[in-house]
Design a protein around this motif. Sequence first.
Motif, PDB file in Angstrom:
ATOM      1  N   ALA A  11      -1.270  24.667   8.642  1.00  0.00           N
ATOM      2  CA  ALA A  11      -2.396  23.727   8.752  1.00  0.00           C
ATOM      3  C   ALA A  11      -3.714  24.446   8.528  1.00  0.00           C
ATOM      4  O   ALA A  11      -4.621  23.920   7.871  1.00  0.00           O
ATOM      5  CB  ALA A  11      -2.380  23.055  10.121  1.00  0.00           C
ATOM      6  N   ARG A  12      -3.846  25.662   9.052  1.00  0.00           N
ATOM      7  CA  ARG A  12      -5.078  26.454   8.871  1.00  0.00           C
ATOM      8  C   ARG A  12      -5.293  26.784   7.397  1.00  0.00           C
ATOM      9  O   ARG A  12      -6.387  26.651   6.876  1.00  0.00           O
ATOM     10  CB  ARG A  12      -4.989  27.729   9.700  1.00  0.00           C
ATOM     11  N   ARG A  13      -4.229  27.185   6.724  1.00  0.00           N
ATOM     12  CA  ARG A  13      -4.337  27.516   5.298  1.00  0.00           C
ATOM     13  C   ARG A  13      -4.705  26.275   4.472  1.00  0.00           C
ATOM     14  O   ARG A  13      -5.519  26.354   3.569  1.00  0.00           O
ATOM     15  CB  ARG A  13      -3.035  28.124   4.786  1.00  0.00           C
ATOM     16  N   ARG A  14      -4.112  25.148   4.801  1.00  0.00           N
ATOM     17  CA  ARG A  14      -4.423  23.900   4.090  1.00  0.00           C
ATOM     18  C   ARG A  14      -5.888  23.510   4.309  1.00  0.00           C
ATOM     19  O   ARG A  14      -6.596  23.177   3.364  1.00  0.00           O
ATOM     20  CB  ARG A  14      -3.486  22.785   4.539  1.00  0.00           C
ATOM     21  N   ALA A  15      -6.356  23.586   5.544  1.00  0.00           N
ATOM     22  CA  ALA A  15      -7.750  23.260   5.837  1.00  0.00           C
ATOM     23  C   ALA A  15      -8.690  24.207   5.109  1.00  0.00           C
ATOM     24  O   ALA A  15      -9.714  23.784   4.567  1.00  0.00           O
ATOM     25  CB  ALA A  15      -7.996  23.317   7.348  1.00  0.00           C
ATOM     26  N   PHE A  16      -8.339  25.483   5.063  1.00  0.00           N
ATOM     27  CA  PHE A  16      -9.159  26.466   4.357  1.00  0.00           C
ATOM     28  C   PHE A  16      -9.264  26.107   2.873  1.00  0.00           C
ATOM     29  O   PHE A  16     -10.343  26.124   2.302  1.00  0.00           O
ATOM     30  CB  PHE A  16      -8.551  27.864   4.527  1.00  0.00           C
ATOM     31  N   ARG A  51     -14.541  34.942   8.214  1.00  0.00           N
ATOM     32  CA  ARG A  51     -15.019  34.255   9.425  1.00  0.00           C
ATOM     33  C   ARG A  51     -14.636  32.782   9.400  1.00  0.00           C
ATOM     34  O   ARG A  51     -14.246  32.214  10.420  1.00  0.00           O
ATOM     35  CB  ARG A  51     -16.534  34.417   9.565  1.00  0.00           C
ATOM     36  N   ALA A  52     -14.744  32.149   8.235  1.00  0.00           N
ATOM     37  CA  ALA A  52     -14.390  30.729   8.119  1.00  0.00           C
ATOM     38  C   ALA A  52     -12.904  30.525   8.389  1.00  0.00           C
ATOM     39  O   ALA A  52     -12.522  29.570   9.075  1.00  0.00           O
ATOM     40  CB  ALA A  52     -14.757  30.197   6.738  1.00  0.00           C
ATOM     41  N   PHE A  53     -12.068  31.409   7.867  1.00  0.00           N
ATOM     42  CA  PHE A  53     -10.627  31.268   8.096  1.00  0.00           C
ATOM     43  C   PHE A  53     -10.312  31.374   9.588  1.00  0.00           C
ATOM     44  O   PHE A  53      -9.524  30.596  10.121  1.00  0.00           O
ATOM     45  CB  PHE A  53      -9.843  32.319   7.310  1.00  0.00           C
ATOM     46  N   LYS A  54     -10.949  32.322  10.257  1.00  0.00           N
ATOM     47  CA  LYS A  54     -10.702  32.500  11.688  1.00  0.00           C
ATOM     48  C   LYS A  54     -11.208  31.320  12.506  1.00  0.00           C
ATOM     49  O   LYS A  54     -10.662  31.024  13.569  1.00  0.00           O
ATOM     50  CB  LYS A  54     -11.365  33.782  12.179  1.00  0.00           C
ATOM     51  N   ALA A  55     -12.254  30.641  12.026  1.00  0.00           N
ATOM     52  CA  ALA A  55     -12.874  29.558  12.796  1.00  0.00           C
ATOM     53  C   ALA A  55     -12.521  28.165  12.298  1.00  0.00           C
ATOM     54  O   ALA A  55     -12.997  27.182  12.864  1.00  0.00           O
ATOM     55  CB  ALA A  55     -14.396  29.736  12.767  1.00  0.00           C
ATOM     56  N   ILE A  56     -11.710  28.060  11.267  1.00  0.00           N
ATOM     57  CA  ILE A  56     -11.456  26.759  10.640  1.00  0.00           C
ATOM     58  C   ILE A  56     -10.899  25.735  11.621  1.00  0.00           C
ATOM     59  O   ILE A  56     -11.207  24.546  11.521  1.00  0.00           O
ATOM     60  CB  ILE A  56     -10.541  26.895   9.392  1.00  0.00           C
ATOM     61  N   ASP A  57     -10.128  26.166  12.599  1.00  0.00           N
ATOM     62  CA  ASP A  57      -9.566  25.220  13.561  1.00  0.00           C
ATOM     63  C   ASP A  57     -10.616  24.670  14.526  1.00  0.00           C
ATOM     64  O   ASP A  57     -10.389  23.661  15.187  1.00  0.00           O
ATOM     65  CB  ASP A  57      -8.394  25.835  14.325  1.00  0.00           C
ATOM     66  N   ARG A  58     -11.786  25.303  14.585  1.00  0.00           N
ATOM     67  CA  ARG A  58     -12.875  24.802  15.424  1.00  0.00           C
ATOM     68  C   ARG A  58     -13.906  24.003  14.629  1.00  0.00           C
ATOM     69  O   ARG A  58     -14.817  23.424  15.199  1.00  0.00           O
ATOM     70  CB  ARG A  58     -13.566  25.969  16.130  1.00  0.00           C
ATOM     71  N   PHE A  59     -13.771  23.977  13.304  1.00  0.00           N
ATOM     72  CA  PHE A  59     -14.705  23.240  12.451  1.00  0.00           C
ATOM     73  C   PHE A  59     -14.492  21.747  12.635  1.00  0.00           C
ATOM     74  O   PHE A  59     -13.363  21.261  12.594  1.00  0.00           O
ATOM     75  CB  PHE A  59     -14.508  23.645  10.991  1.00  0.00           C
ATOM     76  N   ASP A  60     -15.584  21.004  12.838  1.00  0.00           N
ATOM     77  CA  ASP A  60     -15.467  19.569  13.136  1.00  0.00           C
ATOM     78  C   ASP A  60     -15.299  18.692  11.898  1.00  0.00           C
ATOM     79  O   ASP A  60     -15.134  17.482  12.004  1.00  0.00           O
ATOM     80  CB  ASP A  60     -16.656  19.081  13.959  1.00  0.00           C
ATOM     81  N   GLY A  61     -15.338  19.283  10.716  1.00  0.00           N
ATOM     82  CA  GLY A  61     -15.105  18.522   9.492  1.00  0.00           C
ATOM     83  C   GLY A  61     -16.358  17.950   8.858  1.00  0.00           C
ATOM     84  O   GLY A  61     -16.314  17.460   7.733  1.00  0.00           O
ATOM     85  N   ARG A  62     -17.474  18.029   9.550  1.00  0.00           N
ATOM     86  CA  ARG A  62     -18.718  17.492   9.002  1.00  0.00           C
ATOM     87  C   ARG A  62     -19.504  18.611   8.316  1.00  0.00           C
ATOM     88  O   ARG A  62     -19.561  19.719   8.802  1.00  0.00           O
ATOM     89  CB  ARG A  62     -19.581  16.887  10.106  1.00  0.00           C
ATOM     90  N   TYR A  63     -20.086  18.304   7.203  1.00  0.00           N
ATOM     91  CA  TYR A  63     -20.996  19.190   6.485  1.00  0.00           C
ATOM     92  C   TYR A  63     -20.416  20.587   6.210  1.00  0.00           C
ATOM     93  O   TYR A  63     -20.973  21.599   6.631  1.00  0.00           O
ATOM     94  CB  TYR A  63     -22.330  19.321   7.233  1.00  0.00           C
ATOM     95  N   PRO A  64     -19.313  20.647   5.486  1.00  0.00           N
ATOM     96  CA  PRO A  64     -18.687  21.953   5.244  1.00  0.00           C
ATOM     97  C   PRO A  64     -19.595  22.928   4.504  1.00  0.00           C
ATOM     98  O   PRO A  64     -19.604  24.121   4.816  1.00  0.00           O
ATOM     99  CB  PRO A  64     -17.437  21.619   4.434  1.00  0.00           C
ATOM    100  N   ARG A  65     -20.384  22.433   3.555  1.00  0.00           N
ATOM    101  CA  ARG A  65     -21.266  23.349   2.819  1.00  0.00           C
ATOM    102  C   ARG A  65     -22.288  23.978   3.755  1.00  0.00           C
ATOM    103  O   ARG A  65     -22.526  25.191   3.706  1.00  0.00           O
ATOM    104  CB  ARG A  65     -21.966  22.618   1.670  1.00  0.00           C
ATOM    105  N   ALA A  66     -22.890  23.187   4.617  1.00  0.00           N
ATOM    106  CA  ALA A  66     -23.874  23.724   5.567  1.00  0.00           C
ATOM    107  C   ALA A  66     -23.219  24.737   6.504  1.00  0.00           C
ATOM    108  O   ALA A  66     -23.799  25.797   6.793  1.00  0.00           O
ATOM    109  CB  ALA A  66     -24.511  22.587   6.363  1.00  0.00           C
ATOM    110  N   TRP A  67     -22.022  24.429   6.968  1.00  0.00           N
ATOM    111  CA  TRP A  67     -21.301  25.337   7.855  1.00  0.00           C
ATOM    112  C   TRP A  67     -21.045  26.676   7.162  1.00  0.00           C
ATOM    113  O   TRP A  67     -21.273  27.744   7.744  1.00  0.00           O
ATOM    114  CB  TRP A  67     -19.992  24.668   8.282  1.00  0.00           C
ATOM    115  N   LEU A  68     -20.606  26.628   5.923  1.00  0.00           N
ATOM    116  CA  LEU A  68     -20.286  27.847   5.188  1.00  0.00           C
ATOM    117  C   LEU A  68     -21.533  28.638   4.806  1.00  0.00           C
ATOM    118  O   LEU A  68     -21.545  29.867   4.892  1.00  0.00           O
ATOM    119  CB  LEU A  68     -19.456  27.508   3.953  1.00  0.00           C
ATOM    120  N   LEU A  69     -22.581  27.944   4.385  1.00  0.00           N
ATOM    121  CA  LEU A  69     -23.804  28.656   4.008  1.00  0.00           C
ATOM    122  C   LEU A  69     -24.459  29.291   5.224  1.00  0.00           C
ATOM    123  O   LEU A  69     -25.068  30.362   5.115  1.00  0.00           O
ATOM    124  CB  LEU A  69     -24.766  27.725   3.279  1.00  0.00           C
ATOM    125  N   ARG A  70     -24.337  28.662   6.358  1.00  0.00           N
ATOM    126  CA  ARG A  70     -24.856  29.265   7.586  1.00  0.00           C
ATOM    127  C   ARG A  70     -24.108  30.560   7.874  1.00  0.00           C
ATOM    128  O   ARG A  70     -24.690  31.549   8.310  1.00  0.00           O
ATOM    129  CB  ARG A  70     -24.728  28.284   8.754  1.00  0.00           C
TER     130      ARG A  70
END
Length: 92
Positions: A11-16, A51-70
Amino acid sequence: MSESDTIEDSARRRAFREVVEPEIEVMLRVARGLTGNAADAEDLVQESRVRAFKAIDRFDGRYPRAWLLRSCATPTPTCTVANGRSPSMTGS
């Protein structure tokens, strides 16, 4: 590794793949602007992807570009940018 660990990893790999991979080119463009060169930009994006891979399960799904650029703009101990500054989205 238990079956539940395997399912979580899948699931983590798919979300990534769905969240991070479509944004890699944008991340590279922003990182080039922050670092001033392609090699450092690639390093910065790689650190951000980890960092994104390690935290992907905590990502709420909103604004992925903003999350990644941050993540790209957040300094890490191994990150340097042009003139030795830490990355900054404000350019300061």
